[in-house]
Design an enzyme around this catalytic site. Structure first.
Site, PDB file in Angstrom:
ATOM      1  N   ASP A  34       0.837  -1.197   0.000  1.00  0.00           N
ATOM      2  CA  ASP A  34       0.000   0.000   0.000  1.00  0.00           C
ATOM      3  C   ASP A  34       0.881   1.259   0.000  1.00  0.00           C
ATOM      4  O   ASP A  34       2.071   1.222   0.315  1.00  0.00           O
ATOM      5  CB  ASP A  34      -0.891  -0.014   1.237  1.00  0.00           C
ATOM      6  CG  ASP A  34      -2.162   0.807   1.055  1.00  0.00           C
ATOM      7  OD1 ASP A  34      -2.309   1.460   0.008  1.00  0.00           O
ATOM      8  OD2 ASP A  34      -3.011   0.771   1.963  1.00  0.00           O
TER       9      ASP A  34
ATOM     10  N   GLU B  91       2.875   6.775  -2.516  1.00  0.00           N
ATOM     11  CA  GLU B  91       2.637   8.023  -3.247  1.00  0.00           C
ATOM     12  C   GLU B  91       3.109   9.239  -2.459  1.00  0.00           C
ATOM     13  O   GLU B  91       3.484  10.261  -3.049  1.00  0.00           O
ATOM     14  CB  GLU B  91       1.139   8.208  -3.552  1.00  0.00           C
ATOM     15  CG  GLU B  91       0.464   7.022  -4.217  1.00  0.00           C
ATOM     16  CD  GLU B  91      -0.160   6.079  -3.202  1.00  0.00           C
ATOM     17  OE1 GLU B  91      -0.755   5.082  -3.632  1.00  0.00           O
ATOM     18  OE2 GLU B  91      -0.037   6.340  -1.976  1.00  0.00           O
TER      19      GLU B  91
ATOM     20  N   ASP C  33      -9.093   3.502  -3.537  1.00  0.00           N
ATOM     21  CA  ASP C  33     -10.171   3.696  -2.563  1.00  0.00           C
ATOM     22  C   ASP C  33     -11.408   4.338  -3.193  1.00  0.00           C
ATOM     23  O   ASP C  33     -11.631   5.546  -3.054  1.00  0.00           O
ATOM     24  CB  ASP C  33      -9.679   4.594  -1.428  1.00  0.00           C
ATOM     25  CG  ASP C  33      -8.469   4.020  -0.712  1.00  0.00           C
ATOM     26  OD1 ASP C  33      -8.200   2.817  -0.873  1.00  0.00           O
ATOM     27  OD2 ASP C  33      -7.791   4.775   0.003  1.00  0.00           O
TER      28      ASP C  33
END
Length: 882
Positions: free
Chosen positions: A447, A450, A515
């Site tokens: 995950d 970024e 998401d």
């Protein structure tokens, strides 16, 4: 078009003043001036732009243009890894289209047999044409001419330039004192033709006027987790910008006839990739940047997650898996999200001893039942983590100019960020993952990646620009994680579940869409983003079934699950609410829907895994836009609500609940509770005031679907739909538009851990739980339960489904089907081959030409004119005609 912004000055290439043949007449170089040269005095105070072109491999031209060539913005890395895992010398030495450069009084040209770049060298002129010499093979509608040549695109008037904003460049005195003031870019602006369409650029959820800058921003805006500086044109070419910095793409934004590409640099390079088909463009692009690895078969089953902020312990996990087994819903992978680690201590890569006091024992028990295990992680190390001091002391984190750790409170308090440019930091990080693999973890959800700093950020590799590292970080992060899995588990057995990405990250699958909200609109934008990512070279893709933010209502949950099960990878995951069906839908109406669609997927595994192998070899994504298979169909280039799953299955998800739903009801609950919701009208049982008329329409929704040319067979209704046309259909929750392509066949396996059959109309059917053989159930007679995933012998009880309806002008059906080997040591290989051909009277003949099939095997033949026929071959029988 006519005026620049205040403070902006552009030096456009306006005239070629020097032309050269270089590299033994296989490359070209020219110098263009930024003002017309009428006399010798014009050669003074005139910035120049140098342009070079070469052809590193067939059907690809590298075009490079620069202003100054010795500046940090040009020289600093990182750079993308190009031509990985291929023998470039062999490709170059054996190519049949040897490039040749030529120079005449009017043109400087680089020519191959299929692709050319031509520079106009007339005085007072500037133009670069990119020309295809394979127009006869270009299937795109609107490009058919009698000429074998086609202008793909060009760089014309004011199209190659150096841009300066608020600099001192025009003030000779000021520039000596402050030469670096302001901002600078290099730009190329490629022509768009009438009707031309552009795709790719990573995971894009909407229109294109975008910057390549990875951000954690959900799925509802122009921002994205996965920026890829590659685009694919309907005109038969692609463009890849090998620059991980904040490259800007403006597609019909500033100029409706151009694609404006700008980089904050002194130079810009572009790989011009010839097709002419979308598949061939992507095959060449992934030769350049890398092909997707082959995920192991077990990854194609259903993944079930704890969700994000929910409460969970070993008992919760067992309750979930046992509940799914009781409902006969196959689950192959269990995922532990963030809170498998202790709060404020992410990441220490260790199970929270309060919630999981016997983590090693728990994982062992789950694996004994057959489950694969995934755990969440990211590269951020909280200050409270037990490993923070070790990492800081050893120099394993990104630093500030003063040598201190670059820390931030956003996400985990005081966290540092692992510096993957430091080989020792990579080894340290991998050592933590090694320990998790030792206790039974099979894969990692990588995950984030970024939120990477650019301000005051210093890397171990000091030749790397922090600006370029922002996007490139995701490549290093996923590569280092994937490599430890591949080293420990073996080739074709490693997988990550990644969110952030840039060019080349397709080599480390799988990627999921981030998401989304729990709405039908977010479901549609997720598909749009997934198809965009696939067009950017990413072969395998997943999404959070039901959405991530909020809590889906049962109608959305059921529709999204059908879509999710017919995606390459399938995962139930949410934010603040569990995603098991009895929490989402206490009425129980979702249970059979989940059982139905995941069983369908498992039965399709011979076809799906064969498609996955093809994706690994060619770069064509498993889930692909319609135009990949039908590039000459103009309508196909406009469809973003449906997709091809492999070459032969067409899927059109239903983006609405039921036609009987009240307006303004359903879709989303912002609360995202972790507990079972109060019963509402959308979850009521049938005996609570539902009329007979409502019962007959329950879950039925109207959907309008584009049908490509030919007679397409519906696996759920047994009907044929003829295209090209638009079809309005009704589908209940237990159905989805799923069609077999005309003149094609697919292989299913009756050896799958589900009990299904084809009825007399050729419709795929799943037996009810009470009709299912006990050995096919996840829930055992003694009350025990086990995993049921996508690992099984695909050569057992093979079923060949054939649509004999031909396309107009198509020759008689004659195809070869590969059945992939499921043996752990032979993944990626072929276990058996079948030859399927049409014979007299509309019959088909199926011959085993390689390998063996285990158990009896069947052929189901469907045809619009010839009807349905089924036949059975005994074990060992090599052919069957029906």
């Amino acid at each position: 078009m006519w005026w620049n912004q205040d403070g902006v000055h552009i030096d456009w290439a306006v005239e070629v003043v020097k032309s050269q043949l270089i590299n033994e007449n296989r490359s070209i170089r020219c110098v263009a001036t930024s003002k017309h040269i009428n006399h010798r005095g014009d050669t003074l105070n005139a910035p120049t732009i140098t342009i070079e072109a070469s052809s590193p491999v067939p059907d690809i031209i590298l075009l490079k243009a620069y202003h100054w060539k010795s500046q940090a913005s040009t020289l600093q890395g990182p750079d993308y890894e190009l031509f990985p895992e291929v023998d470039l010398n062999h490709i170059q030495s054996t190519r049949q289209d040897q490039p040749q450069a030529s120079l005449t009084d009017t043109h400087l040209s680089l020519l191959t047999s299929t692709l050319s770049l031509q520079v106009d060298t007339h005085p007072n002129a500037f133009n670069i044409d990119i020309i295809s010499h394979a127009n006869s093979r270009n299937p795109t509608s609107g490009t058919r001419t009698t000429s074998p040549d086609l202008l793909l695109t060009k760089l014309g008037w004011r199209s190659v330039g150096y841009v300066e904003k608020d600099t001192t460049a025009l003030n000779p005195s000021a520039v000596l004192a402050d030469p670096d003031k302001g901002e600078r870019w290099f730009t190329m602006q490629f022509q768009l033709s009438v009707g031309e369409k552009i795709y790719g650029l990573g995971e894009r959820f909407g229109p294109f006027a975008v910057e390549m800058w990875n951000e954690d921003a959900g799925t509802s805006s122009e921002k994205t987790y996965k920026n890829v500086p590659f685009l694919l044109s309907s005109r038969g070419y692609g463009i890849f910008i090998p620059d991980p910095s904040r490259v800007s793409f403006e597609v019909q934004s500033e100029r409706t006839t151009r694609i404006n590409i700008s980089s904050p640099s002194e130079q810009l390079s572009a790989y011009l990739i010839h097709g002419p088909t979308p598949k061939s463009i992507l095959e060449r692009y992934t030769l350049l940047t890398g092909r997707p690895a082959l995920p192991p078969p077990w990854t194609f089953g259903l993944w079930l997650s704890t969700s994000f902020t929910t409460q969970y312990t070993e008992d919760t996990v067992n309750e979930f898996l046992e509940g799914m087994a009781k409902r006969d819903i196959s689950v192959g992978v269990f995922h532990f999200d963030c809170f498998w680690q202790r709060g404020f201590e992410w990441c220490d890569y260790a199970f929270d001893k309060t919630s999981f006091p016997d983590a090693e024992g728990q994982l062992k028990r789950l694996k004994e039942r057959g489950y694969k295990i995934c755990v969440w992680l990211n590269p951020y190390i909280a200050q409270e983590s037990s490993i923070f001091d070790e990492g800081a002391r050893s120099g394993y984190f990104i630093k500030k100019p003063d040598g201190s750790v670059w820390q931030i409170d956003y996400w985990q308090a005081g966290m540092g960020i692992i510096d993957f440019t430091n080989p020792d930091a990579c080894n340290w990080y991998q050592s933590k993952l090694d320990k998790l693999i030792d206790i039974g973890v099979d894969c990692f959800k990588t995950d984030f990646g970024e939120r990477i700093p650019t301000g005051s950020a210093v890397y171990h590799n000091t030749s790397y620009s922090s600006h370029k590292m922002h996007n490139f970080y995701s490549y290093l992060y996923n590569k280092v994680t994937f490599e430890v899995l591949e080293r420990r588990l073996g080739r074709n057995k490693a997988v990550v579940f990644a969110r952030s990405a840039t060019a080349g990250c397709q080599r480390f699958p799988v990627h999921w869409g981030g998401d989304p909200m729990s709405t039908f609109e977010a479901m549609a934008e997720s598909l749009r983003g997934g198809l965009s990512l696939g067009t950017s070279g990413f072969g395998y893709w997943a999404h959070d079934i039901g959405g991530f933010e909020g809590k889906p209502d049962p109608g959305l949950y059921k529709r999204w699950f059908a879509f999710g099960a017919l995606s390459s990878h399938s995962r139930l995951h949410g934010s603040g609410s569990y995603r098991v069906p009895w929490v989402i839908d206490p009425s129980g109406s979702s249970d059979p829907i989940l059982r139905l669609f995941i069983s369908l997927k498992l039965s399709l595994m011979p076809y799906l895994y064969h498609t996955a192998i093809s994706t690994h070899r060619t770069g064509t994504p498993m889930m692909r836009p319609l135009f990949f298979e039908f590039p000459s169909d103009r309508t196909a280039w406009t469809i973003d609500e449906a997709y091809m799953l492999g070459e032969d299955l067409y899927v059109a998800p239903v983006f609405s609940g039921s036609d009987s739903d009240k307006v303004g009801v359903g879709g989303y609950s912002a609360a995202g509770s972790s507990f079972a919701p109060e019963e509402s009208s959308s979850t009521r049982t049938r005996d609570q005031g539902t009329s007979e008329e409502e019962k007959s329409r329950e879950g039925q929704a109207s959907v309008q679907i584009y049908i490509p040319p030919g007679d397409w067979f519906s696996l759920f209704t047994g009907e044929f739909f003829t295209g090209p046309s638009w079809s309005t259909q009704q589908h209940t929750y237990a159905s989805i538009p799923l069609f077999l392509r005309p003149g094609r066949a697919i292989v299913l396996s009756g050896g799958a851990p589900v009990d299904f059959y084809f009825d007399k109309s050729g419709t795929w059917k799943l037996k009810e739980i009470d009709e299912t053989k006990q050995e096919e159930k996840a829930w055992q007679a003694d009350g025990d339960w086990k995993a049921r995933g996508a690992e099984y012998d695909y050569t057992r009880k093979v079923i060949v489904l054939v649509n004999t309806s031909p396309l107009q002008g198509q020759a008689a059906l004659d195809i070869t089907l590969d059945i992939p080997d499921s043996h752990d040591d032979r993944l990626g290989q072929t276990s058996a081959k079948l030859h399927v051909r049409e014979v007299d009277g509309g019959k088909v003949h199926v011959q085993v030409t390689h390998g063996n099939l285990k158990g009896e095997w069947r052929v189901v033949r469907v045809g619009k004119e010839t009807g349905v026929a089924q036949g059975v071959a005994a074990e060992g029988q090599k052919s069957l005609e029906i």
